[in-house]
Design an enzyme around this catalytic site. Structure first.
Site, mmCIF file in Angstrom:
data_model
loop_
_atom_site.group_PDB
_atom_site.id
_atom_site.type_symbol
_atom_site.label_atom_id
_atom_site.label_comp_id
_atom_site.label_asym_id
_atom_site.label_seq_id
_atom_site.Cartn_x
_atom_site.Cartn_y
_atom_site.Cartn_z
ATOM 1 N N SER A 132 -46.777 -55.759 14.944
ATOM 2 C CA SER A 132 -47.623 -55.120 13.931
ATOM 3 C C SER A 132 -46.819 -54.036 13.243
ATOM 4 O O SER A 132 -45.860 -53.491 13.821
ATOM 5 C CB SER A 132 -48.838 -54.495 14.617
ATOM 6 O OG SER A 132 -49.564 -53.687 13.712
ATOM 7 N N TYR A 145 -52.930 -47.916 20.262
ATOM 8 C CA TYR A 145 -52.521 -49.200 19.688
ATOM 9 C C TYR A 145 -51.077 -49.137 19.194
ATOM 10 O O TYR A 145 -50.287 -50.057 19.434
ATOM 11 C CB TYR A 145 -53.479 -49.580 18.551
ATOM 12 C CG TYR A 145 -53.175 -50.919 17.921
ATOM 13 C CD1 TYR A 145 -53.198 -52.084 18.688
ATOM 14 C CD2 TYR A 145 -52.874 -51.031 16.564
ATOM 15 C CE1 TYR A 145 -52.915 -53.321 18.114
ATOM 16 C CE2 TYR A 145 -52.596 -52.255 15.988
ATOM 17 C CZ TYR A 145 -52.617 -53.387 16.770
ATOM 18 O OH TYR A 145 -52.334 -54.611 16.201
#
Ligand code: 8X3
Length: 246
Positions: A132, A145
């Site tokens: 990501s 995250y």
């Protein structure tokens, strides 16, 4: 002729399901892996693949997955992952952070470790980890995250170094803003309004299929070509915080 074999984790929805479809379209036999049996069985029936129920964070389930993959494995897409919560570090929920490390880092490691022998047996295997842009920068409320996705990136790099003399490629595809049915909804515990706000006014966020297209491209380069990392964003997202909204 036997089809080349691919395993896609997190195949029950979003990027994983789209990748399974794309790889099947490229002539792979695809093993669709996820926790939700009905969804992966329907997908496997649609694309002529196999469904194997497995929670990547469960070591026994991963061992059973590896035992069920008999032949040489050509492609492993470690896509299972996710974000849980968006609180500042000062208010972080330890359990949410554990879950994020568990699925984005430990789960990826467990599946990779278990399927590595089958990948090496193919003589030209490839691992594509779905990272990501959260593994490239920090952002407020993203602490757990972003830390986990930085972990995904670093495990990918470590593995490439450790396997440098083996016939296997190790790659990462790292997308930014992708609008899928579940990512933001899961992150915000089912709060649809909060999930919708993430994409509000953004002309065209990436779709799951855009990312699946990139993963499939990475996975289908000639066996000597390693795409170390492919970072992609929608045109409207010039940087993590710089998003065009209309
Ligand atoms: C998803 C990208 O921007 O929500 O992996 O962290 S972001």
């Amino acid at each position: 002729m036997t089809k080349p074999l691919a395993v896609v984790t997190g195949a029950s929805s979003g990027i994983g399901a789209a990748t399974a479809r794309r790889l099947a379209g490229e002539g792979f036999e695809v093993v669709c892996v996820a926790r939700r049996q009905e969804r992966i069985e329907a997908l496997a029936a649609e694309i002529g693949g196999r469904a194997i129920v497995c929670d990547v964070t469960d070591a026994d389930a991963v061992a059973a997955l590896a035992a069920a993959i008999e032949g040489p494995l050509d492609v492993l897409v470690n896509n299972a992952g996710g974000a849980f919560g968006a609180t500042p570090v000062a208010e972080a929920d330890s359990e949410e952070w554990r879950r994020m490390f568990d699925v984005n880092v430990i789960g990826l490691m467990q599946v990779t470790r278990a399927l590595l022998p089958a990948l090496l047996r193919s003589g030209s295997g490839i691992i594509v980890n779905v990272g990501s842009t959260a593994g490239r920068v920090a952002y407020e409320g993203g602490g757990g995250y972003t830390a986990a996705k930085h972990g995904t990136k670093v495990v990918t790099e470590t593995l490439r170094l450790e396997l440098y003399d083996q016939p296997i490629r190790v790659c990462e595809v790292a997308p930014g803003m992708v609008r899928t049915d579940e990512f933001a909804l899961v992150r915000f515990g089912g709060d649809q309004a909060k999930a919708d706000a993430v994409y509000a006014g953004v002309p065209d966020p990436l779709t799951a299929d855009d990312v699946a297209d990139a993963i499939t491209w990475v996975a289908t380069r000639p066996a000597h070509v390693n795409i170390d990392e492919l970072v992609m964003r929608p045109r409207a997202q010039a940087a993590q915080h710089k998003v065009h909204r209309v």
